[in-house]
Motif scaffolding. Sequence first.
Motif, PDB file in Angstrom:
ATOM      1  N   ILE B 173     106.591  78.742 126.688  1.00  0.00           N
ATOM      2  CA  ILE B 173     106.816  78.345 128.079  1.00  0.00           C
ATOM      3  C   ILE B 173     105.641  77.524 128.618  1.00  0.00           C
ATOM      4  O   ILE B 173     105.825  76.601 129.421  1.00  0.00           O
ATOM      5  N   PHE B 174     104.402  77.815 128.172  1.00  0.00           N
ATOM      6  CA  PHE B 174     103.246  77.034 128.634  1.00  0.00           C
ATOM      7  C   PHE B 174     103.387  75.581 128.173  1.00  0.00           C
ATOM      8  O   PHE B 174     103.090  74.649 128.908  1.00  0.00           O
ATOM      9  N   ASP B 175     103.865  75.450 126.929  1.00  0.00           N
ATOM     10  CA  ASP B 175     104.099  74.108 126.411  1.00  0.00           C
ATOM     11  C   ASP B 175     105.211  73.423 127.208  1.00  0.00           C
ATOM     12  O   ASP B 175     105.128  72.228 127.535  1.00  0.00           O
ATOM     13  N   GLY B 176     106.230  74.227 127.539  1.00  0.00           N
ATOM     14  CA  GLY B 176     107.339  73.703 128.337  1.00  0.00           C
ATOM     15  C   GLY B 176     106.874  73.227 129.698  1.00  0.00           C
ATOM     16  O   GLY B 176     107.278  72.161 130.171  1.00  0.00           O
ATOM     17  N   PHE B 177     105.996  74.013 130.342  1.00  0.00           N
ATOM     18  CA  PHE B 177     105.463  73.616 131.647  1.00  0.00           C
ATOM     19  C   PHE B 177     104.666  72.322 131.532  1.00  0.00           C
ATOM     20  O   PHE B 177     104.775  71.427 132.367  1.00  0.00           O
ATOM     21  N   ASP B 178     103.849  72.216 130.464  1.00  0.00           N
ATOM     22  CA  ASP B 178     103.013  71.039 130.258  1.00  0.00           C
ATOM     23  C   ASP B 178     103.848  69.765 130.140  1.00  0.00           C
ATOM     24  O   ASP B 178     103.536  68.739 130.731  1.00  0.00           O
ATOM     25  N   LYS B 179     104.884  69.891 129.345  1.00  0.00           N
ATOM     26  CA  LYS B 179     105.653  68.689 129.006  1.00  0.00           C
ATOM     27  C   LYS B 179     106.930  68.556 129.814  1.00  0.00           C
ATOM     28  O   LYS B 179     107.786  67.731 129.509  1.00  0.00           O
ATOM     29  N   ARG B 180     107.081  69.392 130.839  1.00  0.00           N
ATOM     30  CA  ARG B 180     108.318  69.404 131.618  1.00  0.00           C
ATOM     31  C   ARG B 180     109.530  69.513 130.704  1.00  0.00           C
ATOM     32  O   ARG B 180     110.534  68.857 130.902  1.00  0.00           O
ATOM     33  N   ASN B 181     109.415  70.347 129.698  1.00  0.00           N
ATOM     34  CA  ASN B 181     110.500  70.529 128.757  1.00  0.00           C
ATOM     35  C   ASN B 181     111.387  71.672 129.245  1.00  0.00           C
ATOM     36  O   ASN B 181     111.085  72.845 129.038  1.00  0.00           O
ATOM     37  N   TRP B 182     112.468  71.356 129.945  1.00  0.00           N
ATOM     38  CA  TRP B 182     113.281  72.394 130.568  1.00  0.00           C
ATOM     39  C   TRP B 182     113.994  73.260 129.547  1.00  0.00           C
ATOM     40  O   TRP B 182     114.278  74.411 129.807  1.00  0.00           O
ATOM     41  N   LYS B 183     114.268  72.691 128.381  1.00  0.00           N
ATOM     42  CA  LYS B 183     114.948  73.486 127.349  1.00  0.00           C
ATOM     43  C   LYS B 183     114.107  74.692 126.956  1.00  0.00           C
ATOM     44  O   LYS B 183     114.610  75.807 126.837  1.00  0.00           O
ATOM     45  N   LYS B 184     112.815  74.473 126.759  1.00  0.00           N
ATOM     46  CA  LYS B 184     111.938  75.571 126.341  1.00  0.00           C
ATOM     47  C   LYS B 184     111.836  76.646 127.427  1.00  0.00           C
ATOM     48  O   LYS B 184     111.891  77.842 127.154  1.00  0.00           O
ATOM     49  N   ILE B 185     111.701  76.153 128.689  1.00  0.00           N
ATOM     50  CA  ILE B 185     111.596  77.106 129.795  1.00  0.00           C
ATOM     51  C   ILE B 185     112.882  77.934 129.884  1.00  0.00           C
ATOM     52  O   ILE B 185     112.840  79.164 129.982  1.00  0.00           O
ATOM     53  N   ALA B 186     114.006  77.271 129.783  1.00  0.00           N
ATOM     54  CA  ALA B 186     115.291  77.970 129.861  1.00  0.00           C
ATOM     55  C   ALA B 186     115.446  78.942 128.701  1.00  0.00           C
ATOM     56  O   ALA B 186     115.935  80.060 128.861  1.00  0.00           O
TER      57      ALA B 186
END
Lengths: 674, 252
Positions: B173-186
């Motif tokens: 999720i930290f990587d998702g936040f960094d890269k605005r990667n919504w798939k990872k956050i979801a």
Amino acid sequence: METNNEKKWNSVMITVLYSRIDYVFGIWYKPKVCYLVIVINEVAHGQTVNKLVYRDITSFNYCVRYTNKNHSIGCTSKYWRNVGVLHLVESFSDMNKLATSKLDIDYVPLMTPKLFNLDNVNFLMSKRKIAGIIILGANDTASDDKEIPDGMYVDNSQYQSCKRIEWNPHGSGMLYKSFDFPIFRVYMEDDIQRLKQCYLKHNMPTSKGELIYPLCAVQMGDFMFTPSNTEVCMRRNIAGSLTSGGFCDPLGDSNVWSTLYPMNNPLKERELIIAAAQLDSISQFYNFAPGTDNDASGFITLLSAAYALGKAKNSNKLTKPKKPIMFAFFQGESWDYIGSSRMDWPANITLKNIGQFLELRQVGLEDEKSLWAHFDPSSGDKSRNDAFFAALVKAGTGAGVNISKASNDLPLPPASVQRFLRKDSGLSGLVLTDHKKNFTNAYYNSHYDSLNQVMDKLSSQGLRDPNSLSKHLTRLATTVARTLYMLASDSNPTPDLSKITADEDMTSELLHCFLQNASCTLFQQVVSNSNAKNLPSSAYPRMVGVSQSPNQVTNLTNHLMMYFTGNQLADVTKQSNCKSNTSDNSAYNYLWFQGQDFKNVCYRGTVYYSPAVSPAFLLKDYKSKNYSTWAESRWQSVDLKMFLVPNPSLQTHVSSDYIRRYYRLCCTCHMCGC
Amino acid sequence: MAFMSWFGYTFIAFGPSLAIFTMTIADDATQIIIMFTSAFFWLVSLLFSSIIWQIPFSDLKLRLGISVALCVAIQELFRYLFYLLMKKADKGLLSITTSSTISQTRQRKHKIAYVAGFGFGVMSGAFSVVNLLATASGPGTVGIKGNSDLFFLSSAIFTSIFILLNIFWSVIIFDGFDKRNWKKIAYVFATHELTSLLTLVNVGHQPNYSASITTSCLVLLITTIVALYTAGGNIKSLITSLVKRQVVTQVR
């Protein structure tokens, strides 16, 4: 004693200092916040984890520890409670199975009352490690008491230690044994069934005779703080400790005594006439001593007799007799005569003034259709003794009670009067009982001495009608009242005895109040209206208890005597005025209670308390030969939990034992303060 | 006292995390600070979650379900807050870093996420299992009222799974936040909800421990692989890292 505030604080301190791991961590799951941990599988149907593992059993009587100068009796568990696997013992074959079991685990036998006797317990203890005993319900069995306390015969080679007669052949002596494990008596049918079902479900061996884990077990907590004997205990009480305010407390309470008329003049020698009874009973279980025949029959008869005399006096039917009549109710008599050995007389009375001493003990039954008068073979004046007995028989005949004289060569049965005769053998002591030789009552000092068993026994003896106890005691109360009046008026002029009659309604009300329901009308009448609400709907326990906490039975007896023999002061309408004026004779005592019409009245009478704590504790002579040294242990909590134990291979006995020993060491060192 | 089972349950629940702590976290002061801060954040999230208990529910199962769902959402919110904090604190932390092994490397961000997840996991694990362990110390075991005797064991396994999951969720999720990667956050949010709600099947007298544990393990496996790739690794590099390295010194 548990209600004692100090003790509560102590228990808190102990819990804090030696908190068990689950107590400390227990705070984690108490707030609701913590229900919300992510892994909520720990919250199954809103139950906390402890409830998944343990089932509390709450309906039980327990056995506590008492000490005297030499030893301790009763039960105690280990500090960390005792754990044992349940084993149902309903027959001798069950007992043998338990004895020959090959498993090396601690057992808790679930015994039927019939099998619970000293021989069987000793047999099991010799064969197995017993972690505790649970008795299922109560139907029958035997007396707990064997030893008769040393009264006057302590130095008498002929009679001491009951050489001449074994008064209580039914007794097993269990009461005076010391057990290193708890003994509980579970009485509610639900709990009994739960224990039995758990045993049947989990602990029945397979066809090969093997037990399959997990097994059903119980944990019994009954740890007693007191050390081996009273002397050590009192020493440690003084030394104090970090964790508990004390280790034991002297047994005792107050005696109640009163005179029918105020005793103003100095007494002449051998003039005073005393009628006495004891107020307490004992059994193996704490605060569970119904003692119906043992003490209740005696003191209820005496109260009823006081009522008869008081009623006659207050309706001016009686002329004041020449000699004074005194009623005495002794407390703690079951524990080596605490009350009678510590009778604080007013200044104008000495033992020399006592002429006749009539004591009622175990008078609820009959032996050979008669009651029996016991005299000490070697004391008293022969002619006075004979006149005493003749008066009693005469009054008995008039009231319909057969009274016979017990054999001359028998010593006195256990009785308070022994304490007086020991100091002054000149007085005439008569002990009225329902046994010719051995006790008729098979349940002397046992928790089976209940109202039902006395009733059953009376009806099986073919006595008049099934509900004959109150009739029997009323006739006896009339006898006692008339005897006292006859003796006091010295048969000159010949008194008209028909005016003194005990009231059967009053006797049955007294029986009902003391043995069944303390919130009865009579008790409501003799307490203030604020206290009336606090009367429980069960009987007050009649074990003497410790001297710091007042005994309700003593207080009620005092109030009843005031109600029966005192006068109502009609002109006093305020509680604050219900006390002696400066001009008044200070010999009177005053009591404010609801009275007959529940209107709050002031009573004045000659009813007194006198401390009933053994002189041994005043003299600080805890090895006393002469006085009672009994003390009751303090304890923290008593509990019974049922649960399943996993296979011992998951438990490692060794390590847990080491840890237990370590904690035990710490706690012992702290608690002893030594 | 069932001491042996107590030790067993304790090591099942906390054994892996103890190893992780001693081998990868304990030697760096900065990481320990991060770990404790994230553990504190988890506690604050629990505090906020407790407000849910003020909502009246008629049915216990419904209450548990909704509470768990909301609680997970609040935790993820606090994970995001912690991410923001770490972003701001990064420079300051770098200045006090003593270990040169992780500073200035491109793995640094993942390492912070990893330690943050560890703090989250350990604190939630402690909360969920400590009272169980207290009871497991004896003398009794579960079963007097007909509950399964696997209760303690499965609880310990779940605790262990959740600690590991929290580590990997943080990395992802930290990587998702960094890269605005919504798939990872979801993905993180969904799997967290899934595994947490799965534990509800363990409530009651017929718990289905095998089903819930198998599914959770499967989720753990997938999450591990996702985290591995997120951190820039692959199966090959994983195997290489597990094999003992041979240090070759060439002597001329």
